[in-house]
Design an enzyme around this catalytic site. Sequence first.
Site, mmCIF file in Angstrom:
data_model
loop_
_atom_site.group_PDB
_atom_site.id
_atom_site.type_symbol
_atom_site.label_atom_id
_atom_site.label_comp_id
_atom_site.label_asym_id
_atom_site.label_seq_id
_atom_site.Cartn_x
_atom_site.Cartn_y
_atom_site.Cartn_z
ATOM 1 N N ASN A 32 0.860 -1.185 0.000
ATOM 2 C CA ASN A 32 0.000 0.000 0.000
ATOM 3 C C ASN A 32 0.894 1.232 0.000
ATOM 4 O O ASN A 32 2.011 1.169 0.497
ATOM 5 C CB ASN A 32 -0.831 0.055 1.288
ATOM 6 C CG ASN A 32 -2.045 -0.819 1.247
ATOM 7 O OD1 ASN A 32 -2.236 -1.603 0.325
ATOM 8 N ND2 ASN A 32 -2.877 -0.695 2.254
HETATM 9 O O1 PMT Z 1 2.392 7.277 5.805
HETATM 10 P P1 PMT Z 1 2.022 8.573 5.116
HETATM 11 O O2 PMT Z 1 2.663 8.705 3.759
HETATM 12 O O3 PMT Z 1 2.264 9.777 6.002
HETATM 13 O O4 PMT Z 1 0.448 8.523 4.813
HETATM 14 C C1 PMT Z 1 -0.445 8.513 5.868
HETATM 15 C C2 PMT Z 1 -1.658 7.595 5.594
HETATM 16 C C3 PMT Z 1 -2.475 8.173 4.455
HETATM 17 C C4 PMT Z 1 -1.191 6.180 5.229
HETATM 18 C C5 PMT Z 1 -2.448 7.560 6.958
HETATM 19 O O5 PMT Z 1 -2.850 8.852 7.283
HETATM 20 C C6 PMT Z 1 -3.694 6.669 6.846
HETATM 21 O O6 PMT Z 1 -4.752 7.087 6.426
HETATM 22 N N1 PMT Z 1 -3.523 5.397 7.297
HETATM 23 C C7 PMT Z 1 -4.548 4.337 7.223
HETATM 24 C C8 PMT Z 1 -4.574 3.840 5.821
HETATM 25 C C9 PMT Z 1 -5.577 2.760 5.548
HETATM 26 O O7 PMT Z 1 -5.241 1.956 4.743
HETATM 27 O O8 PMT Z 1 -6.709 2.761 6.183
HETATM 28 P P2 PMT Z 1 -7.857 1.619 6.019
HETATM 29 O O9 PMT Z 1 -9.079 2.364 5.751
HETATM 30 O O10 PMT Z 1 -7.494 0.534 5.065
HETATM 31 O O11 PMT Z 1 -7.881 0.929 7.441
HETATM 32 C C10 PMT Z 1 -8.646 1.409 8.546
HETATM 33 C C11 PMT Z 1 -7.894 1.191 9.836
HETATM 34 O O12 PMT Z 1 -7.761 -0.211 10.123
HETATM 35 C C12 PMT Z 1 -6.482 1.767 9.862
HETATM 36 O O13 PMT Z 1 -6.268 2.315 11.146
HETATM 37 C C13 PMT Z 1 -5.582 0.551 9.599
HETATM 38 O O14 PMT Z 1 -4.308 0.688 10.214
HETATM 39 C C14 PMT Z 1 -6.390 -0.584 10.218
HETATM 40 N N2 PMT Z 1 -6.268 -1.881 9.519
HETATM 41 C C15 PMT Z 1 -6.578 -1.984 8.199
HETATM 42 C C16 PMT Z 1 -6.513 -3.211 7.553
HETATM 43 C C17 PMT Z 1 -6.112 -4.356 8.290
HETATM 44 N N3 PMT Z 1 -6.012 -5.525 7.701
HETATM 45 N N4 PMT Z 1 -5.811 -4.228 9.603
HETATM 46 C C18 PMT Z 1 -5.884 -3.028 10.236
HETATM 47 O O15 PMT Z 1 -5.617 -2.938 11.442
#
Ligand code: PMT
Length: 227
Positions: A32
């Site tokens: 990602n």
């Molecule tokens: O690292 P940078 O370049 O500074 O960019 C920052 C960022 C954009 C990566 C950061 O601000 C951000 O938004 N991070 C979360 C990215 C994400 O993929 O979110 P998500 O919507 O897929 O996941 C939701 C939450 O569940 C997140 O807190 C994630 O860490 C967690 N998660 C997701 C998938 C998974 N299999 N397990 C998890 O714990």
Amino acid sequence: MRKSQLELKGKTVLVTAGPTQEPLDPIRFISNRSSGKMGYAVALAALKFGAKVILISGPTHLSSPQGVNLVRIVTARELREAVLKHFPKADVVVAAAAVADYRPESKAARKIRKEGRRELTIRLVRNPDILRELGKTKGDKILVGFAAETGQMITNAREKLKKKNLDLIVANDVTKKGSGFEVDTNIVSIISRDGKIISLPKLSKTRVAERILREAVKIIKNTERTT
Ligand code: PMT
């Protein structure tokens, strides 16, 4: 240092940052986008607020922040293992890592050759949802998630807050200039369980990190007042 900046003294903050990489063969992986900047900014802000900090980080080009217990991981499954190991010590968890939701079903022992192949199909399987797992046993720990979104940001983020049993979610519109991956600034809305939304203008990731931790501190104080 202002007194308010030591409001996490005596607390342990666990932060996840950066991407995970899911190997396909010894040379290739799927991943990602994430530079780790947002998560590292949270770790440094937590340190400034007086907390003990455990930073679990995927591969990044960032240098190891001084004063932080840095744990390096590569895959989502390694991230899960490290998070579960350190979770019992944590009072606050901030999950900024961009975890790959899928991984190749298997890793080839040798480089996959292109000779004789016009197409290549890769079968992907789901990775564990680490934050959702934490949400099931969170007790009075404060769980903060991030939601990187490209549309319907608030609706999608609220859904994740509920599904993962979070206290706060930081909705991150990654389509806006100066927001999201790699850059030093971010544009986010911090959403609470009670539905309150704080929409912030474009700020440095350091300032965003401080605003997130300030909201976490408010929840801790409210909980301590009522117990
Ligand atoms: O690292 P940078 O370049 O500074 O960019 C920052 C960022 C954009 C990566 C950061 O601000 C951000 O938004 N991070 C979360 C990215 C994400 O993929 O979110 P998500 O919507 O897929 O996941 C939701 C939450 O569940 C997140 O807190 C994630 O860490 C967690 N998660 C997701 C998938 C998974 N299999 N397990 C998890 O714990």
